[in-house]
Scaffold this active site. Sequence first.
Site, PDB file in Angstrom:
ATOM      1  CG  HIS A  56     -55.859 -15.866  -4.233  1.00  0.00           C
ATOM      2  ND1 HIS A  56     -54.683 -15.185  -4.471  1.00  0.00           N
ATOM      3  CD2 HIS A  56     -55.589 -17.157  -4.536  1.00  0.00           C
ATOM      4  CE1 HIS A  56     -53.750 -16.033  -4.890  1.00  0.00           C
ATOM      5  NE2 HIS A  56     -54.280 -17.248  -4.924  1.00  0.00           N
ATOM      6  CG  HIS A  58     -55.554 -21.151  -8.042  1.00  0.00           C
ATOM      7  ND1 HIS A  58     -54.460 -20.857  -8.829  1.00  0.00           N
ATOM      8  CD2 HIS A  58     -55.342 -20.541  -6.859  1.00  0.00           C
ATOM      9  CE1 HIS A  58     -53.614 -20.096  -8.143  1.00  0.00           C
ATOM     10  NE2 HIS A  58     -54.128 -19.898  -6.939  1.00  0.00           N
ATOM     11  CG  HIS A 209     -49.721 -16.840  -6.452  1.00  0.00           C
ATOM     12  ND1 HIS A 209     -50.642 -16.384  -7.352  1.00  0.00           N
ATOM     13  CD2 HIS A 209     -50.309 -17.918  -5.832  1.00  0.00           C
ATOM     14  CE1 HIS A 209     -51.748 -17.138  -7.280  1.00  0.00           C
ATOM     15  NE2 HIS A 209     -51.571 -18.062  -6.366  1.00  0.00           N
ATOM     16  CD  GLU A 212     -48.769 -19.962  -2.000  1.00  0.00           C
ATOM     17  OE1 GLU A 212     -48.624 -19.738  -3.216  1.00  0.00           O
ATOM     18  OE2 GLU A 212     -49.698 -20.653  -1.537  1.00  0.00           O
ATOM     19  CG  ASP A 308     -55.034 -20.389  -2.661  1.00  0.00           C
ATOM     20  OD1 ASP A 308     -55.037 -20.181  -3.890  1.00  0.00           O
ATOM     21  OD2 ASP A 308     -53.979 -20.541  -2.016  1.00  0.00           O
ATOM     22  CD1 TRP A 314     -50.616 -27.627  -4.005  1.00  0.00           C
ATOM     23  CD2 TRP A 314     -52.175 -27.479  -5.624  1.00  0.00           C
ATOM     24  NE1 TRP A 314     -49.986 -27.715  -5.225  1.00  0.00           N
ATOM     25  CE2 TRP A 314     -50.908 -27.623  -6.226  1.00  0.00           C
ATOM     26  CE3 TRP A 314     -53.298 -27.370  -6.433  1.00  0.00           C
ATOM     27  CZ2 TRP A 314     -50.739 -27.674  -7.611  1.00  0.00           C
ATOM     28  CZ3 TRP A 314     -53.136 -27.414  -7.808  1.00  0.00           C
ATOM     29  CH2 TRP A 314     -51.865 -27.563  -8.387  1.00  0.00           C
TER      30      TRP A 314
HETATM   31 ZN   LIG Z   1     -53.189 -19.040  -5.279  1.00  0.00          ZN
END
Ligand SMILES: [Zn+2]
Length: 411
Positions: A56, A58, A209, A212, A308, A314
């Site tokens: 997982h 991005h 997702h 979350e 992630d 983030w």
């Molecule tokens: Zn994610």
Amino acid sequence: MIIHNARLRGHDGLHRITLNGARIAAIEAQHALHPIAEGDLDAAGNLVVPPFVEPHIHLDATLTAGEPNWNMSGTLFEGIERWAERKALVTHEDTKTRAKKTIDMLVDHGIQHVRTHVDVTDPTLAALKAMLEVREETRHLIDLQIVAFPQEGIESYANGRALMEQAIELGADVVGGIPHFENTRDQGVSSIKFLMDLAERTGCLVDVHCDETDDPQSRFLEVLAEEARVRGMGARVTASHTTAMGSYDNAYCSKLFRLLKMSGISFISCPTESIHLQGRFDTYPKRRGLTRVAEIDRAGMNVCFGQDSIVDPWYPLGNGNILRILEAGLHICHMLGYEDLKRSLDLITDNSARALNLGEGYGLEVGRPANLLILSAPDDYEMVRSQGHALVSVRHGKVLMRRTPASIERA
Ligand SMILES: [Zn+2]
């Protein structure tokens, strides 16, 4: 190529692994020391495992933190604001360059299988088109699965359904979703039915997702699991994050677990990202904001860890090292008991491979691809304790990466 003096998880003694081209030809117990020929590898009594998996990430957002502004609060919401500023500067080449740099970071740490979510809430599908090229151009380094990820919703975003369909037609491998972000509960539910229909029709995998958030009323996991159960698709469906489960009460969770077990779906937790982004509406006591990783595992269900983000709006840290995520996750999830420690590599190898449906394309078995790692320690516990590394990564029967450990001189 032959790998000598290999220790294998779940087996006593040393083994010799013979590779024939891009396949594993033989795995034999080694009773005596053999001379190591030119071109062979010496595992020196350390573990040999299949490659690490990043289930997982991005890749379309990585390496953008601080461009143009840093996330000062560290919250998810400021992350979205900062990303909107950076998104305005994104180009095809920019996406490809950052993704490839990040893939190199993953490869440096022994990862050869990656599932990336790519934002498809964009009428031009620009990031997806860039990532489809990256998937082809990096085949010698990794196997890449691309998730059509509707960052701004399927039902709540203009033409969201059509964009998802287009993304799959263009070649995305996995159908994504974000039901807790849709404007209403009804939209969240209908988005799951839509995405499961799309996956069933096209034969794609599913990775949503899901929940979350710390909101204990966010209960889309039960909808996803029930859809997977009824359609018999559980083995092909993954729920990512499910952090709301950390806030569900035990009475609801005990009912939920019955359904989750029947559904056969997999779970991915991103412990460093979740401990950082969740719990932000709490003062004290402050929740950890993670799903119930240990409990999912104890119940016999499949769960694994992912990174992630790497250096994005983030999450400002990260270097591609999934072992760092494993160590943090074991702490955060109360999994430092010896039973957990001694099989902890499952969470970044076999369990992740199962979530990604890698099947016979993964694992140390005769006839399977000659993809493997030589690690710096003889067992799972020692790998975590010593903060070990993948020393050699072999892909398609050839050395892809070799790491020289730091040496220390004492006075
Ligand atoms: Zn994610």
